[in-house]
Design an enzyme around this catalytic site. Structure first.
Site, PDB file in Angstrom:
ATOM      1  N   ASP A  89     -11.145  10.495   9.657  1.00 11.68           N
ATOM      2  CA  ASP A  89     -10.827  10.044   8.290  1.00 11.68           C
ATOM      3  C   ASP A  89     -11.364   8.634   8.040  1.00 11.68           C
ATOM      4  O   ASP A  89     -10.667   7.787   7.493  1.00 11.68           O
ATOM      5  CB  ASP A  89      -9.314  10.097   8.071  1.00 11.68           C
ATOM      6  CG  ASP A  89      -8.942  10.118   6.582  1.00 11.68           C
ATOM      7  OD1 ASP A  89      -9.819  10.424   5.740  1.00 11.68           O
ATOM      8  OD2 ASP A  89      -7.779   9.821   6.267  1.00 11.68           O
ATOM      9  N   GLY A 129       0.815  -1.207   0.000  1.00 15.66           N
ATOM     10  CA  GLY A 129       0.000   0.000   0.000  1.00 15.66           C
ATOM     11  C   GLY A 129       0.843   1.249   0.000  1.00 15.66           C
ATOM     12  O   GLY A 129       2.045   1.212   0.285  1.00 15.66           O
TER      13      GLY A 129
END
Length: 178
Positions: A141, A26
């Site tokens: 978030d 990632g």
């Protein structure tokens, strides 16, 4: 605050074969995440970019501080951090994938699986919002990229599948309401 185990940068470099791109799982704004066995345990190694700005460095420190003292079955676990090398690193629990990737994979998630993921996230958020005697935390978030899952491969629910909230760089403490 909580206690965070320190891990040697050289150990993380060795485990990821010097942060070989083949181990990359990632990438975010200022971090790269690698999957590697560290001390025999499959882990996610989150590495702060060498050119990270002050804001990114502060977010990284926030994530360490929060995860060091907040523990819940639906929050991604921090095992250790490394600050003794050229780049700061977090050693995190390794999950299979992020929810955004799973949502476009086949077979599609079944409704029971979707509900299980939502319930897991709700539990994580409620835990953060009700921290006592510490002040409540707001994640700020929550999105599919920051929801990590393990299992959820077929379309049916099973006991091995788990969803966890991750990426606490923008989290904030809030004053408790009276």
């Amino acid at each position: 605050g909580g206690f965070v185990t320190k891990v040697d940068y050289e150990e993380l470099s060795r485990a990821t074969h010097n942060f070989d791109p083949g181990f990359k799982i990632g990438e975010g704004g200022s971090c790269t995440v690698f999957k590697a066995p560290v001390y025999g345990v499959e882990c996610a190694v989150k590495v702060l970019s060498s050119d990270a700005d002050r804001w990114s460095t502060k977010q990284f420190a926030t994530e360490v501080e929060l995860l060091a003292r907040v523990h819940h079955e639906n929050l991604c676990r921090l095992f250790a951090c490394s600050t003794n090398g050229p780049r700061k690193c977090l050693l995190l629990e390794c999950m299979s994938m992020s929810l955004d990737k799973r949502l476009v994979a086949k077979p599609a998630l079944g409704w029971e699986q979707r509900v299980a993921i939502i319930v897991a996230l709700c539990r994580a958020v409620v835990h953060l919002h009700s921290l006592k005697p510490k002040r409540p935390m707001i994640h700020r978030d929550v999105k599919s990229q920051n929801v990590l899952i393990k299992g959820f491969t077929g379309a049916q629910i099973d006991n091995q599948s788990v969803a966890k909230l991750a990426d606490f760089g923008t989290a904030r403490e809030v004053a408790p309401t009276v």
